[in-house]
Design a protein around this motif. Structure first.
Motif, PDB file in Angstrom:
ATOM      1  N   LEU A   1      22.964  60.474  62.342  1.00 49.66           N
ATOM      2  CA  LEU A   1      24.267  60.723  63.056  1.00 49.66           C
ATOM      3  C   LEU A   1      25.263  61.280  62.014  1.00 49.66           C
ATOM      4  O   LEU A   1      25.157  61.022  61.009  1.00 49.66           O
ATOM      5  CB  LEU A   1      24.638  59.329  63.633  1.00 49.66           C
ATOM      6  N   GLN A   2      26.094  62.102  62.721  1.00 47.91           N
ATOM      7  CA  GLN A   2      27.012  62.350  61.888  1.00 47.91           C
ATOM      8  C   GLN A   2      28.261  61.526  61.700  1.00 47.91           C
ATOM      9  O   GLN A   2      28.745  60.920  62.857  1.00 47.91           O
ATOM     10  CB  GLN A   2      28.016  63.858  62.523  1.00 47.91           C
ATOM     11  N   ASP A   3      28.855  61.020  60.627  1.00 42.84           N
ATOM     12  CA  ASP A   3      29.929  60.088  60.392  1.00 42.84           C
ATOM     13  C   ASP A   3      31.198  61.048  60.813  1.00 42.84           C
ATOM     14  O   ASP A   3      31.697  61.912  60.425  1.00 42.84           O
ATOM     15  CB  ASP A   3      30.032  60.058  58.846  1.00 42.84           C
ATOM     16  N   LEU A   4      31.768  60.310  61.827  1.00 46.63           N
ATOM     17  CA  LEU A   4      32.970  60.943  62.512  1.00 46.63           C
ATOM     18  C   LEU A   4      34.183  60.434  61.798  1.00 46.63           C
ATOM     19  O   LEU A   4      35.422  60.754  62.328  1.00 46.63           O
ATOM     20  CB  LEU A   4      33.046  60.875  64.105  1.00 46.63           C
ATOM     21  N   LYS A   5      34.106  59.252  61.015  1.00 46.91           N
ATOM     22  CA  LYS A   5      35.525  58.689  60.585  1.00 46.91           C
ATOM     23  C   LYS A   5      36.349  59.508  59.519  1.00 46.91           C
ATOM     24  O   LYS A   5      35.785  60.369  58.929  1.00 46.91           O
ATOM     25  CB  LYS A   5      34.836  57.272  60.056  1.00 46.91           C
ATOM     26  N   ASN A   6      37.523  59.452  59.328  1.00 42.29           N
ATOM     27  CA  ASN A   6      38.197  59.776  58.347  1.00 42.29           C
ATOM     28  C   ASN A   6      38.873  58.801  57.244  1.00 42.29           C
ATOM     29  O   ASN A   6      39.845  58.202  57.585  1.00 42.29           O
ATOM     30  CB  ASN A   6      39.612  60.678  59.053  1.00 42.29           C
ATOM     31  N   VAL A   7      37.721  58.628  56.520  1.00 46.12           N
ATOM     32  CA  VAL A   7      38.074  57.395  55.415  1.00 46.12           C
ATOM     33  C   VAL A   7      37.488  57.906  54.178  1.00 46.12           C
ATOM     34  O   VAL A   7      36.668  58.825  54.202  1.00 46.12           O
ATOM     35  CB  VAL A   7      37.412  56.037  56.047  1.00 46.12           C
ATOM     36  N   PRO A   8      38.002  57.430  53.195  1.00 48.55           N
ATOM     37  CA  PRO A   8      37.649  57.855  51.760  1.00 48.55           C
ATOM     38  C   PRO A   8      36.197  57.801  51.454  1.00 48.55           C
ATOM     39  O   PRO A   8      35.578  58.316  50.690  1.00 48.55           O
ATOM     40  CB  PRO A   8      38.429  56.809  50.934  1.00 48.55           C
ATOM     41  N   TYR A   9      35.555  56.625  52.311  1.00 46.11           N
ATOM     42  CA  TYR A   9      33.919  56.538  51.979  1.00 46.11           C
ATOM     43  C   TYR A   9      33.291  57.078  53.133  1.00 46.11           C
ATOM     44  O   TYR A   9      32.129  56.523  53.426  1.00 46.11           O
ATOM     45  CB  TYR A   9      33.677  54.937  51.880  1.00 46.11           C
ATOM     46  N   LYS A  10      33.768  58.298  53.716  1.00 51.42           N
ATOM     47  CA  LYS A  10      33.126  58.748  54.750  1.00 51.42           C
ATOM     48  C   LYS A  10      31.598  59.203  54.159  1.00 51.42           C
ATOM     49  O   LYS A  10      31.645  59.683  53.068  1.00 51.42           O
ATOM     50  CB  LYS A  10      33.564  59.959  55.237  1.00 51.42           C
ATOM     51  N   SER A  11      30.631  59.386  55.050  1.00 48.06           N
ATOM     52  CA  SER A  11      29.497  59.652  54.586  1.00 48.06           C
ATOM     53  C   SER A  11      29.460  61.441  53.849  1.00 48.06           C
ATOM     54  O   SER A  11      30.028  62.243  54.413  1.00 48.06           O
ATOM     55  CB  SER A  11      28.430  59.997  55.588  1.00 48.06           C
ATOM     56  N   THR A  12      28.722  61.441  52.643  1.00 46.37           N
ATOM     57  CA  THR A  12      28.870  62.726  52.061  1.00 46.37           C
ATOM     58  C   THR A  12      27.371  63.507  52.304  1.00 46.37           C
ATOM     59  O   THR A  12      27.206  64.656  52.037  1.00 46.37           O
ATOM     60  CB  THR A  12      29.023  62.526  50.493  1.00 46.37           C
TER      61      THR A  12
END
Length: 418
Positions: free
Chosen positions: A106-117
Protein backbone atom coordinates in the motif's frame (compact mmCIF):
# COMPACT_ATOMS: atom_id res chain seq x y z
CA UNK A 1 20.33 -0.66 25.53
CA UNK A 2 22.18 1.05 22.71
CA UNK A 3 21.16 1.60 19.12
CA UNK A 4 22.84 3.16 16.12
CA UNK A 5 19.57 4.74 15.06
CA UNK A 6 18.95 8.43 15.65
CA UNK A 7 16.32 9.18 18.23
CA UNK A 8 13.24 10.81 16.67
CA UNK A 9 13.18 14.59 16.63
CA UNK A 10 10.85 15.92 19.30
CA UNK A 11 10.36 12.52 20.94
CA UNK A 12 9.83 12.43 24.67
CA UNK A 13 12.99 11.63 26.61
CA UNK A 14 11.12 9.27 28.89
CA UNK A 15 7.96 7.26 28.85
CA UNK A 16 5.79 7.64 31.89
CA UNK A 17 6.22 5.12 34.70
CA UNK A 18 3.63 2.50 35.69
CA UNK A 19 0.02 3.59 35.35
CA UNK A 20 -2.09 3.94 38.51
CA UNK A 21 -3.08 0.49 39.76
CA UNK A 22 -0.24 -1.26 37.91
CA UNK A 23 2.37 -3.44 39.54
CA UNK A 24 6.04 -2.42 39.14
CA UNK A 25 8.32 -4.50 36.96
CA UNK A 26 11.14 -6.40 38.69
CA UNK A 27 14.81 -5.59 38.42
CA UNK A 28 14.36 -1.82 38.07
CA UNK A 29 12.87 -2.41 34.61
CA UNK A 30 10.37 0.42 35.01
CA UNK A 31 13.22 2.90 35.11
CA UNK A 32 15.08 1.10 32.31
CA UNK A 33 12.00 1.15 30.08
CA UNK A 34 11.21 4.79 30.81
CA UNK A 35 14.70 5.97 29.93
CA UNK A 36 14.93 3.88 26.74
CA UNK A 37 11.55 4.76 25.33
CA UNK A 38 12.92 7.20 22.77
CA UNK A 39 15.32 4.55 21.46
CA UNK A 40 12.48 2.10 20.91
CA UNK A 41 10.47 4.82 19.16
CA UNK A 42 13.49 5.45 16.91
CA UNK A 43 13.56 1.77 15.98
CA UNK A 44 9.84 1.73 15.24
CA UNK A 45 10.11 4.83 13.06
CA UNK A 46 13.10 3.47 11.18
CA UNK A 47 11.23 0.25 10.42
CA UNK A 48 8.15 2.27 9.44
CA UNK A 49 10.19 4.43 7.05
CA UNK A 50 11.90 1.38 5.49
CA UNK A 51 9.14 -1.23 5.08
CA UNK A 52 9.76 -4.51 3.33
CA UNK A 53 7.11 -6.73 1.70
CA UNK A 54 6.45 -10.37 2.55
CA UNK A 55 9.47 -12.70 2.17
CA UNK A 56 11.80 -9.71 1.60
CA UNK A 57 12.26 -8.60 5.22
CA UNK A 58 16.05 -8.85 5.03
CA UNK A 59 17.05 -5.43 6.40
CA UNK A 60 14.37 -5.52 9.09
CA UNK A 61 15.53 -8.96 10.27
CA UNK A 62 19.15 -7.79 10.21
CA UNK A 63 18.27 -4.74 12.31
CA UNK A 64 16.50 -6.91 14.90
CA UNK A 65 19.43 -9.33 15.01
CA UNK A 66 21.93 -6.49 15.47
CA UNK A 67 20.00 -4.91 18.35
CA UNK A 68 19.70 -8.27 20.11
CA UNK A 69 23.37 -9.05 19.58
CA UNK A 70 24.43 -5.66 20.98
CA UNK A 71 22.50 -6.57 24.14
CA UNK A 72 24.58 -9.74 24.51
CA UNK A 73 22.07 -12.19 23.04
CA UNK A 74 22.65 -14.76 20.30
CA UNK A 75 19.97 -14.32 17.63
CA UNK A 76 19.72 -16.83 14.80
CA UNK A 77 18.74 -15.63 11.35
CA UNK A 78 16.71 -17.93 9.13
CA UNK A 79 18.75 -19.38 6.24
CA UNK A 80 16.88 -17.02 3.89
CA UNK A 81 17.80 -14.06 6.14
CA UNK A 82 14.22 -12.78 6.53
CA UNK A 83 13.39 -13.98 10.05
CA UNK A 84 15.00 -14.22 13.49
CA UNK A 85 14.77 -16.65 16.41
CA UNK A 86 16.39 -15.72 19.72
CA UNK A 87 16.37 -17.40 23.15
CA UNK A 88 16.88 -15.57 26.46
CA UNK A 89 17.67 -17.34 29.73
CA UNK A 90 18.04 -21.02 30.51
CA UNK A 91 15.71 -23.98 30.96
CA UNK A 92 14.22 -26.99 29.23
CA UNK A 93 10.78 -25.42 28.95
CA UNK A 94 10.29 -22.40 26.66
CA UNK A 95 7.71 -19.61 26.62
CA UNK A 96 7.61 -18.07 23.14
CA UNK A 97 6.52 -14.72 21.72
CA UNK A 98 5.94 -13.99 18.06
CA UNK A 99 6.12 -10.76 16.05
CA UNK A 100 5.66 -10.30 12.29
CA UNK A 101 8.08 -8.25 10.18
CA UNK A 102 6.42 -7.65 6.81
CA UNK A 103 4.61 -4.61 5.40
CA UNK A 104 1.67 -4.29 3.02
CA UNK A 105 1.63 -3.38 -0.69
CA UNK A 106 0.00 0.00 0.00
CA UNK A 107 1.08 3.61 -0.47
CA UNK A 108 1.83 5.47 2.77
CA UNK A 109 -0.46 8.52 2.74
CA UNK A 110 0.73 10.15 5.97
CA UNK A 111 2.65 13.43 6.13
CA UNK A 112 5.08 12.52 8.92
CA UNK A 113 8.91 12.48 9.19
CA UNK A 114 8.91 8.67 9.28
CA UNK A 115 6.70 8.22 6.22
CA UNK A 116 7.57 5.18 4.10
CA UNK A 117 10.45 5.80 1.72
CA UNK A 118 9.49 2.78 -0.39
CA UNK A 119 6.84 3.38 -3.08
CA UNK A 120 3.68 1.31 -2.62
CA UNK A 121 4.92 -0.44 0.52
CA UNK A 122 3.78 0.62 4.00
CA UNK A 123 3.44 -0.67 7.55
CA UNK A 124 -0.32 -0.22 7.50
CA UNK A 125 -1.03 -3.14 9.85
CA UNK A 126 1.28 -2.25 12.73
CA UNK A 127 3.92 -4.92 12.24
CA UNK A 128 6.57 -2.27 12.91
CA UNK A 129 5.00 -1.85 16.36
CA UNK A 130 4.76 -5.63 16.91
CA UNK A 131 8.46 -5.98 16.06
CA UNK A 132 9.48 -3.09 18.29
CA UNK A 133 7.45 -4.35 21.25
CA UNK A 134 8.99 -7.82 20.97
CA UNK A 135 12.46 -6.33 20.60
CA UNK A 136 11.82 -4.25 23.74
CA UNK A 137 10.61 -7.40 25.50
CA UNK A 138 13.81 -9.22 24.62
CA UNK A 139 16.05 -6.38 25.73
CA UNK A 140 14.15 -6.03 29.01
CA UNK A 141 14.28 -9.76 29.74
CA UNK A 142 18.00 -9.77 29.00
CA UNK A 143 18.36 -7.15 31.76
CA UNK A 144 16.66 -9.58 34.13
CA UNK A 145 18.74 -12.51 32.91
CA UNK A 146 21.95 -10.59 33.59
CA UNK A 147 20.69 -9.94 37.14
CA UNK A 148 19.86 -13.61 37.60
CA UNK A 149 16.14 -12.80 37.88
CA UNK A 150 14.75 -14.54 34.77
CA UNK A 151 13.31 -17.87 36.00
CA UNK A 152 13.43 -19.80 32.75
CA UNK A 153 13.84 -19.54 28.98
CA UNK A 154 11.95 -17.22 26.66
CA UNK A 155 12.05 -17.35 22.86
CA UNK A 156 11.45 -14.44 20.51
CA UNK A 157 10.18 -15.35 17.03
CA UNK A 158 10.39 -12.59 14.42
CA UNK A 159 8.44 -14.01 11.50
CA UNK A 160 8.44 -13.18 7.81
CA UNK A 161 5.39 -13.04 5.54
CA UNK A 162 2.30 -12.85 7.72
CA UNK A 163 0.45 -10.82 5.10
CA UNK A 164 0.54 -13.31 2.23
CA UNK A 165 -0.49 -16.84 1.31
CA UNK A 166 1.37 -19.10 1.73
CA UNK A 167 2.49 -17.33 4.87
CA UNK A 168 5.66 -17.48 6.90
CA UNK A 169 4.56 -19.23 10.10
CA UNK A 170 4.99 -22.78 8.74
CA UNK A 171 8.54 -21.86 7.68
CA UNK A 172 9.44 -20.64 11.17
CA UNK A 173 7.92 -23.79 12.68
CA UNK A 174 9.95 -25.93 10.26
CA UNK A 175 13.05 -24.00 11.33
CA UNK A 176 12.52 -25.09 14.95
CA UNK A 177 10.67 -22.08 16.34
CA UNK A 178 8.42 -24.30 18.49
CA UNK A 179 11.07 -26.74 19.75
CA UNK A 180 10.56 -27.18 23.53
CA UNK A 181 7.86 -24.46 23.53
CA UNK A 182 5.20 -24.87 26.23
CA UNK A 183 3.10 -21.82 25.28
CA UNK A 184 3.22 -18.92 22.81
CA UNK A 185 1.87 -15.38 22.90
CA UNK A 186 1.45 -12.47 20.48
CA UNK A 187 -0.23 -9.09 20.21
CA UNK A 188 -1.81 -7.15 17.38
CA UNK A 189 -2.34 -3.41 17.01
CA UNK A 190 -5.96 -2.36 17.38
CA UNK A 191 -6.74 1.30 16.62
CA UNK A 192 -10.34 0.96 17.88
CA UNK A 193 -8.93 0.82 21.44
CA UNK A 194 -7.03 3.81 22.86
CA UNK A 195 -3.42 3.31 23.88
CA UNK A 196 -3.29 1.97 27.41
CA UNK A 197 -6.07 -0.59 26.91
CA UNK A 198 -5.63 -4.28 26.10
CA UNK A 199 -8.27 -6.55 24.53
CA UNK A 200 -8.28 -10.21 25.61
CA UNK A 201 -10.61 -13.12 24.95
CA UNK A 202 -10.59 -16.90 25.28
CA UNK A 203 -11.67 -19.13 22.41
CA UNK A 204 -12.23 -17.91 18.82
CA UNK A 205 -10.25 -14.74 18.15
CA UNK A 206 -9.85 -14.50 14.37
CA UNK A 207 -11.34 -16.56 11.55
CA UNK A 208 -9.87 -19.05 9.15
CA UNK A 209 -9.52 -17.37 5.77
CA UNK A 210 -9.63 -19.46 2.57
CA UNK A 211 -10.24 -18.49 -1.05
CA UNK A 212 -12.49 -20.05 -3.66
CA UNK A 213 -12.35 -19.53 -7.41
CA UNK A 214 -14.74 -21.03 -9.93
CA UNK A 215 -14.71 -21.17 -13.70
CA UNK A 216 -17.91 -21.90 -15.62
CA UNK A 217 -17.92 -22.77 -19.31
CA UNK A 218 -20.48 -23.64 -21.99
CA UNK A 219 -21.28 -23.19 -25.68
CA UNK A 220 -22.55 -19.61 -25.36
CA UNK A 221 -25.03 -18.12 -27.78
CA UNK A 222 -27.65 -15.43 -28.45
CA UNK A 223 -29.68 -14.05 -25.55
CA UNK A 224 -32.78 -14.58 -27.73
CA UNK A 225 -32.24 -18.33 -27.57
CA UNK A 226 -31.03 -19.21 -24.02
CA UNK A 227 -32.59 -22.67 -24.31
CA UNK A 228 -29.94 -23.57 -26.89
CA UNK A 229 -27.05 -22.65 -24.58
CA UNK A 230 -25.85 -23.04 -21.03
CA UNK A 231 -26.76 -19.63 -19.64
CA UNK A 232 -23.55 -18.89 -17.76
CA UNK A 233 -24.63 -15.55 -16.29
CA UNK A 234 -27.71 -17.21 -14.84
CA UNK A 235 -25.55 -20.09 -13.55
CA UNK A 236 -23.11 -17.66 -11.97
CA UNK A 237 -25.97 -15.82 -10.32
CA UNK A 238 -27.25 -19.06 -8.82
CA UNK A 239 -23.81 -19.84 -7.39
CA UNK A 240 -23.33 -16.34 -6.01
CA UNK A 241 -26.66 -16.35 -4.20
CA UNK A 242 -27.44 -19.98 -3.45
CA UNK A 243 -24.13 -21.37 -2.23
CA UNK A 244 -23.65 -18.94 0.68
CA UNK A 245 -27.31 -19.45 1.61
CA UNK A 246 -27.03 -23.24 1.49
CA UNK A 247 -23.89 -23.16 3.64
CA UNK A 248 -25.99 -21.49 6.31
CA UNK A 249 -28.19 -24.60 6.32
CA UNK A 250 -25.42 -27.18 6.12
CA UNK A 251 -23.06 -25.85 8.80
CA UNK A 252 -23.72 -25.28 12.49
CA UNK A 253 -24.46 -21.52 12.86
CA UNK A 254 -22.12 -21.47 15.85
CA UNK A 255 -19.22 -22.21 13.49
CA UNK A 256 -19.30 -18.58 12.35
CA UNK A 257 -18.98 -19.35 8.63
CA UNK A 258 -19.11 -16.48 6.14
CA UNK A 259 -18.80 -16.80 2.36
CA UNK A 260 -18.49 -13.55 0.39
CA UNK A 261 -17.74 -13.09 -3.32
CA UNK A 262 -15.32 -10.32 -4.23
CA UNK A 263 -14.78 -10.68 -8.00
CA UNK A 264 -17.17 -11.76 -10.77
CA UNK A 265 -16.82 -11.55 -14.53
CA UNK A 266 -18.72 -12.95 -17.50
CA UNK A 267 -19.15 -11.66 -21.02
CA UNK A 268 -18.91 -8.29 -22.76
CA UNK A 269 -21.92 -7.91 -25.06
CA UNK A 270 -25.42 -7.26 -23.69
CA UNK A 271 -27.04 -9.60 -26.21
CA UNK A 272 -24.60 -12.54 -26.15
CA UNK A 273 -24.51 -15.34 -23.59
CA UNK A 274 -20.78 -15.80 -22.87
CA UNK A 275 -18.95 -19.08 -23.13
CA UNK A 276 -16.98 -18.51 -19.93
CA UNK A 277 -17.50 -16.89 -16.54
CA UNK A 278 -15.43 -16.67 -13.36
CA UNK A 279 -15.93 -15.72 -9.73
CA UNK A 280 -13.61 -15.46 -6.73
CA UNK A 281 -14.42 -15.12 -3.06
CA UNK A 282 -13.48 -15.90 0.51
CA UNK A 283 -14.64 -18.43 3.08
CA UNK A 284 -14.10 -17.37 6.70
CA UNK A 285 -14.78 -19.72 9.62
CA UNK A 286 -14.36 -19.48 13.39
CA UNK A 287 -14.56 -23.23 14.08
CA UNK A 288 -11.59 -25.53 13.51
CA UNK A 289 -13.89 -28.50 12.87
CA UNK A 290 -15.98 -26.65 10.29
CA UNK A 291 -12.80 -25.35 8.64
CA UNK A 292 -11.46 -28.87 8.20
CA UNK A 293 -14.59 -30.01 6.31
CA UNK A 294 -15.17 -26.79 4.34
CA UNK A 295 -13.27 -27.59 1.12
CA UNK A 296 -15.25 -30.73 0.32
CA UNK A 297 -18.59 -29.19 1.34
CA UNK A 298 -18.16 -25.92 -0.56
CA UNK A 299 -16.92 -27.69 -3.69
CA UNK A 300 -19.84 -30.12 -3.69
CA UNK A 301 -22.44 -27.39 -3.12
CA UNK A 302 -21.09 -25.37 -6.06
CA UNK A 303 -21.26 -28.41 -8.34
CA UNK A 304 -24.78 -29.26 -7.15
CA UNK A 305 -26.03 -25.72 -7.80
CA UNK A 306 -24.48 -25.55 -11.28
CA UNK A 307 -25.55 -29.03 -12.42
CA UNK A 308 -29.18 -28.19 -13.43
CA UNK A 309 -27.99 -25.27 -15.61
CA UNK A 310 -26.01 -27.49 -17.98
CA UNK A 311 -22.81 -25.47 -17.52
CA UNK A 312 -19.46 -27.06 -16.76
CA UNK A 313 -17.77 -25.89 -13.57
CA UNK A 314 -14.22 -26.09 -12.23
CA UNK A 315 -13.73 -25.29 -8.54
CA UNK A 316 -10.48 -24.25 -6.91
CA UNK A 317 -10.55 -24.21 -3.10
CA UNK A 318 -7.34 -22.79 -1.62
CA UNK A 319 -6.34 -22.98 2.02
CA UNK A 320 -5.28 -19.74 3.66
CA UNK A 321 -4.87 -19.79 7.44
CA UNK A 322 -6.69 -21.67 10.22
CA UNK A 323 -8.74 -19.82 12.84
CA UNK A 324 -6.95 -18.37 15.86
CA UNK A 325 -8.45 -20.14 18.87
CA UNK A 326 -6.99 -18.73 22.08
CA UNK A 327 -6.27 -21.33 24.75
CA UNK A 328 -8.32 -20.80 27.92
CA UNK A 329 -5.37 -20.98 30.30
CA UNK A 330 -3.10 -18.89 28.09
CA UNK A 331 -5.79 -16.21 27.76
CA UNK A 332 -6.22 -16.17 31.54
CA UNK A 333 -2.44 -15.82 32.05
CA UNK A 334 -2.07 -12.92 29.63
CA UNK A 335 -5.21 -11.21 30.95
CA UNK A 336 -3.81 -11.35 34.47
CA UNK A 337 -0.42 -10.14 33.25
CA UNK A 338 -2.01 -7.23 31.37
CA UNK A 339 -3.92 -6.29 34.50
CA UNK A 340 -0.69 -6.33 36.49
CA UNK A 341 1.11 -4.30 33.82
CA UNK A 342 -1.51 -1.60 33.25
CA UNK A 343 -4.18 -1.99 35.93
CA UNK A 344 -7.12 -4.39 35.88
CA UNK A 345 -9.57 -1.75 34.61
CA UNK A 346 -7.52 -1.36 31.42
CA UNK A 347 -8.11 -4.97 30.32
CA UNK A 348 -11.29 -5.33 28.24
CA UNK A 349 -12.94 -8.16 26.31
CA UNK A 350 -11.73 -8.29 22.73
CA UNK A 351 -14.18 -8.62 19.88
CA UNK A 352 -13.99 -11.57 17.49
CA UNK A 353 -12.55 -10.63 14.11
CA UNK A 354 -13.40 -12.35 10.82
CA UNK A 355 -9.97 -11.38 9.50
CA UNK A 356 -7.25 -14.00 9.08
CA UNK A 357 -4.01 -14.28 11.09
CA UNK A 358 -1.33 -16.92 10.59
CA UNK A 359 -0.50 -17.00 14.31
CA UNK A 360 -3.09 -19.81 14.12
CA UNK A 361 -0.44 -22.20 12.76
CA UNK A 362 1.46 -21.96 16.06
CA UNK A 363 -1.71 -22.49 18.08
CA UNK A 364 -2.43 -25.67 16.15
CA UNK A 365 0.67 -27.14 17.83
CA UNK A 366 1.03 -25.47 21.25
CA UNK A 367 -1.33 -23.57 23.57
CA UNK A 368 -1.20 -19.81 23.42
CA UNK A 369 -3.10 -16.57 22.98
CA UNK A 370 -3.08 -13.37 20.95
CA UNK A 371 -4.27 -10.06 22.41
CA UNK A 372 -5.19 -6.67 20.99
CA UNK A 373 -2.93 -3.74 21.81
CA UNK A 374 -4.77 -0.43 21.91
CA UNK A 375 -2.99 2.03 19.60
CA UNK A 376 -5.58 4.79 19.19
CA UNK A 377 -4.87 8.28 20.49
CA UNK A 378 -7.01 8.71 23.63
CA UNK A 379 -9.80 11.23 23.04
CA UNK A 380 -9.23 11.36 19.28
CA UNK A 381 -11.94 10.58 16.73
CA UNK A 382 -9.30 9.56 14.16
CA UNK A 383 -8.93 5.76 14.27
CA UNK A 384 -6.44 5.24 11.39
CA UNK A 385 -7.81 1.79 10.68
CA UNK A 386 -5.68 -1.22 9.75
CA UNK A 387 -4.80 -1.80 6.08
CA UNK A 388 -5.35 1.86 5.18
CA UNK A 389 -2.70 4.21 3.86
CA UNK A 390 -3.05 6.69 6.72
CA UNK A 391 -2.60 4.10 9.50
CA UNK A 392 -0.53 5.28 12.45
CA UNK A 393 -0.37 4.68 16.20
CA UNK A 394 0.00 6.40 19.53
CA UNK A 395 3.63 5.46 20.21
CA UNK A 396 2.99 5.23 23.95
CA UNK A 397 1.40 1.90 23.02
CA UNK A 398 4.90 0.49 22.48
CA UNK A 399 5.76 0.98 26.13
CA UNK A 400 2.43 -0.45 27.25
CA UNK A 401 3.01 -3.48 25.01
CA UNK A 402 6.48 -4.11 26.41
CA UNK A 403 5.17 -3.91 29.99
CA UNK A 404 2.36 -6.36 29.24
CA UNK A 405 4.65 -8.85 27.54
CA UNK A 406 7.28 -8.73 30.29
CA UNK A 407 4.58 -9.49 32.88
CA UNK A 408 3.23 -12.22 30.57
CA UNK A 409 6.63 -13.87 30.23
CA UNK A 410 7.16 -13.98 33.97
CA UNK A 411 3.61 -15.19 34.66
CA UNK A 412 3.80 -17.91 31.99
CA UNK A 413 7.17 -19.13 33.26
CA UNK A 414 5.60 -19.46 36.70
CA UNK A 415 2.54 -21.35 35.38
CA UNK A 416 2.98 -25.11 35.76
CA UNK A 417 -0.07 -25.86 33.57
CA UNK A 418 1.83 -25.24 30.35
Amino acid sequence: MTTALTEPEGAQAEWPGPLPGAEPLPGRLDRWLATHGAELVAIRRHIHAHPEPSYHEFETAALVARELAVAGLHPRLLPEGNGVICDIGEGDRVIAFRADLDALPLQDLKNVPYKSTVPNVAHACGHDVHTTVMLGLGLALQQLAEQGQLPGRVRLIFQCAEETVPSGAPRLIAAGALKDVAAIFALHCYPQLPAGLIGVRSGPFTAAADTVDIKLSGPGGHTARPHLTADLVYALGKVLVDVPALLGRRVDPRAGLSMVWGAVHAGEAFNAIPGEGVARGTVRILSRDAWRTAPELVTQLIKDVVAPTGAHVEVGYHRGVPPVINDRMAAAVIAGAAGAALGAERVVEAEISMGGEDFAFYLDQVPGAMIRLGTGVPGSDAKHDLHQGDFDVDENSIGYGVRVMVHTALAALATASF
